[in-house]
Design a protein around this motif. Sequence first.
Motif, short mmCIF file in Angstrom:
data_model
loop_
_atom_site.label_atom_id
_atom_site.label_comp_id
_atom_site.label_asym_id
_atom_site.label_seq_id
_atom_site.Cartn_x
_atom_site.Cartn_y
_atom_site.Cartn_z
N GLU A 24 0.90 -1.18 0.01
CA GLU A 24 0.06 -0.03 0.13
C GLU A 24 0.96 1.21 -0.03
OE1 GLU A 24 -0.61 -2.61 1.82
OE2 GLU A 24 -2.67 -3.26 1.47
N THR A 67 2.43 2.00 -3.49
CA THR A 67 1.26 2.34 -4.43
C THR A 67 1.00 3.89 -3.95
OG1 THR A 67 0.27 0.13 -4.03
CG2 THR A 67 -0.90 1.62 -5.35
N LYS A 89 1.47 6.84 -6.74
CA LYS A 89 0.35 7.52 -7.13
C LYS A 89 0.46 9.16 -6.99
CE LYS A 89 -2.96 3.93 -7.58
NZ LYS A 89 -4.04 3.15 -6.58
N GLU A 142 -7.67 12.62 -9.32
CA GLU A 142 -7.97 11.09 -9.16
C GLU A 142 -7.05 10.33 -8.35
OE1 GLU A 142 -10.61 10.09 -13.06
OE2 GLU A 142 -8.64 9.08 -12.60
N ASN A 144 -6.40 11.44 -4.73
CA ASN A 144 -7.43 10.65 -3.92
C ASN A 144 -7.08 9.28 -3.79
OD1 ASN A 144 -9.03 12.99 -3.64
ND2 ASN A 144 -10.34 12.55 -5.35
N GLN A 145 -6.72 8.69 -4.73
CA GLN A 145 -6.18 7.28 -4.77
C GLN A 145 -5.12 7.06 -3.71
OE1 GLN A 145 -5.64 5.01 -8.29
NE2 GLN A 145 -7.87 5.40 -8.96
N ALA A 199 -6.08 7.26 -0.21
CA ALA A 199 -6.70 6.32 0.35
C ALA A 199 -5.82 5.13 0.70
CB ALA A 199 -7.82 5.81 -0.75
N ASP A 200 -4.89 5.11 -0.31
CA ASP A 200 -3.76 3.87 -0.09
C ASP A 200 -2.83 4.33 1.19
OD1 ASP A 200 -4.50 2.86 -2.41
OD2 ASP A 200 -2.74 3.43 -3.62
N LYS A 260 -4.04 6.09 3.77
CA LYS A 260 -4.68 5.87 5.03
C LYS A 260 -4.79 4.36 5.43
CE LYS A 260 -8.01 9.65 5.71
NZ LYS A 260 -9.55 9.88 5.61
N LEU A 261 -4.88 3.68 4.24
CA LEU A 261 -4.75 2.19 4.61
C LEU A 261 -3.85 1.56 5.27
CD1 LEU A 261 -6.60 -0.44 4.37
CD2 LEU A 261 -5.87 -0.64 2.00
#
Lengths: 124, 310
Positions: free
Chosen positions: A56, A59, A63, A81, A84-85, A88-89, A91-92
């Motif tokens: 993660e 990635t 990004k 885009e 945002n991805q 999310a990555d 945070k995960l």
Amino acid sequence: MKKITRAGLAVLSVAVLVLTVGCSSLKTPATADVAVSKAAVANAAGAGGAQYAPLEMTTAREKLALANQAMVAKDYKLAIELANQAQADAKLAQNKASSVKAQAAADVLQDDIRVLREELDRPR
Amino acid sequence: MNKAHLAPIFLAVAALVAGCSSTPKTTSLLDQARSDYAVAQGNPSIATHAPLEMKEASSAMAQANVAANERDSDDKINNLAYLAKQKIALTQEVSKRKVAEAEIASAGKERDQIRLDSRTNEANAAKLSAEKATLAAQLAQSSAAQSQREAQLAQADAANAQRQTQEAQARAAQLEAQLAELAAKKTARGMVITLGDVLFGTDLSRLTADGMRSAQKLADVLQQNPQRRVMVEGFADSTGAADYNQGLSERRATAVRTALLDMGVARDRIEVRGYGESFPVAANDSAGNRQLNRRVEIVLSDDSGKVIAR
């Protein structure tokens, strides 16, 4: 001539306004989104994301880099885009690191308890 | 003909196209996100521990579904589906973390309790062993005191025994001296004091003054040695009738006893025997020898008070 000029000015000013609004509504959020993603990636790295969630984390970094490139290329839609991805990555990754660490701590405690119990139950 | 045949085909194609356009679009990423979402929804732990994250995931999922229903571009659908998928994964991680944290809290409490139990056990064991040690110390102390008492008693006994020995020795020495004064003779029956004929008066049954002195010395000996007893034996010579001589010997022995009784000697310490002409100490062939035979012998008992009779 004068009339035409007035009408032309009006059209021009409307066009400029629309362009300005359009540009600002695209460029400003993209900058903000990328900044937020950058912060999220930094947070995740600080929380041990690279160690506990390497996939993660990689990635997210890739990004974020692509989002920055999109900003340079002024492709703000793509930048948002990707940002945002990446967010999310990141945070995960951060939460994965937290959960893995918490689980490890819980395991250590359970181990401690097992050892203590053995000691307590040992016949004296 | 040809045109009439073509018309239904066009209609059918048109209907197919219209039908296709109303079917929602999907992508493999969106399918994956939907599947993940269903799993997350079925996990009660997520509802409990990550409600906020689940709400965000639901919203992302809905956006992706809307985009699919509106047949947006694959890029847009995939972008939204990806965001939804990552947010769903986030709910899983948050839920796992919360569960682990709860576990840490309860395990910490449990560990503290076990440590407390352990300490309590140790304290109890220490207390027990301290009590044992105290008890042992008390026992040792009391046994030491007992030993000391016994040693003191033994010492006292030894001192007592020594004193008694010394006293006995002193008494024996004194007795020996007194008996020497009485011209006592050591015989198999014990010390024997002989009171000769001259110590008795003419009435034959009373002691002369010299005889009384001898009797007094004997009484002193008896008073100083209360455990001793005497056997007073009277003897006569062979002149005259045997009956008379028997009576004479008894009377003389009795005279000695009377004198001793007068001097405070208890009656039960004195035995009296008259032997008449028996047991002469010399042949009755001359006046001197007969005088030797007329006598009183006083046999002194041993310390146990026994006198062996003839």
